[in-house]
Design an enzyme around this catalytic site. Structure first.
Site, short mmCIF file in Angstrom:
data_model
loop_
_atom_site.label_atom_id
_atom_site.label_comp_id
_atom_site.label_asym_id
_atom_site.label_seq_id
_atom_site.Cartn_x
_atom_site.Cartn_y
_atom_site.Cartn_z
CD GLU A 137 -38.30 -24.20 -19.33
OE1 GLU A 137 -38.87 -23.17 -18.99
OE2 GLU A 137 -37.29 -24.21 -20.09
CE LYS A 175 -37.19 -20.04 -17.32
NZ LYS A 175 -37.57 -20.55 -18.66
CB CYS A 180 -34.59 -22.83 -19.21
SG CYS A 180 -34.31 -22.53 -20.99
#
Length: 262
Positions: free
Chosen positions: A41, A110, A144
């Site tokens: 990330e 995200k 994540c």
């Protein structure tokens, strides 16, 4: 498709240096027969870089994206890399997938931001499922914290994702996510998951490594340690098809019972 996981924090604060690290890793991965290289990330700039997030953020088709595309084409390997994406005045925590020909295949923002740091510097993405076709596989993208929500991964399973790519910045003391949750997510959703972490300390965060490529049987095909390294494992569509035939999870779902979840 052989998949390479680049467990590295790169050089926080310097996109130019991280592009060099990426180029060297792409060379090694391609020489080992990999068709896809996945970074952690925010690999392009570093994660714990404070207000430099906004300064270093670039459009999905910016100069760094062009540099990654050139690296992919030069070595003949697809690349999925994490970076801060600027769209107008808005900044997203993003991952972009570039083909081995240097074409931009998919870009994901995200959707579930973790903690005060991310909420201060990023805006949540609005698309739950982003996919692309790569070497005969349907590749999906998450980042994540997104993977820790079972709804996200199940949405990918129902949309036909074969390989879920998840760059991460998994930190202490949550290493059980890498060790236990990721293999379970792969098993319960009948897919491969490439979970690629950062390592070492950045600012207030200590990243735990333990990157893995987990298979649909719940077994990690490759597992990194706590240091920077490049690990490789194969995503086998034949084994995936056989596993899906034997495992009834998705067939035995009863969606009519789950309406309250949404």
């Amino acid at each position: 498709m052989r998949t390479a996981l680049l467990q590295s924090s790169g050089r926080p604060g310097s996109a130019d240096e991280n592009l060099k690290v990426l180029d060297e890793a792409a060379d090694r991965a391609a020489a080992a027969g990999a068709g896809l290289l996945v970074t952690s990330e925010m690999f392009l700039t570093g994660y714990a870089i404070g207000d430099d997030v906004a300064r270093l953020a670039e459009p999905a088709d910016g100069d760094s994206a062009d540099a990654v595309a050139q690296t992919a084409a030069r070595h003949g390997i697809a690349i999925a890399y994490g970076y801060p994406e600027r769209s107008g005045d808005t900044v997203y925590n993003a991952v972009q997938l570039i083909s081995a020909d240097g074409d931009r295949l998919a870009n994901y923002r995200k959707t579930h931001l973790f903690g005060c740091f991310e909420r201060e510097h990023f805006t949540e993405g609005a698309r739950a499922v982003v996919q692309a076709e790569l070497n005969g596989l349907t590749v999906g993208l998450l980042i994540c914290y997104d993977v820790e929500f079972p709804e996200n991964v199940r949405a990918h399973a129902l949309a036909g994702t074969d390989l879920l790519v998840a760059p991460t910045a998994q930190m202490h003391p949550f290493q059980f996510v890498a060790e236990s949750m990721i293999p379970v997510r792969a098993f319960e959703n009948q897919m491969y998951i490439a979970y690629v972490n950062r390592v070492g300390r950045e600012g207030e965060f200590e990243f735990v490594g333990l990157s893995a490529l987990a298979g649909p049987d719940g077994v990690a095909r490759a597992r990194a340690g706590r240091a920077e390294e490049l690990v490789l494992a194969d995503v086998d569509p034949v084994a995936l098809a056989a596993s899906r035939e034997a495992n009834p999870y998705l067939r035995d779902r009863r969606p009519g019972l789950y309406g309250s979840l949404a």
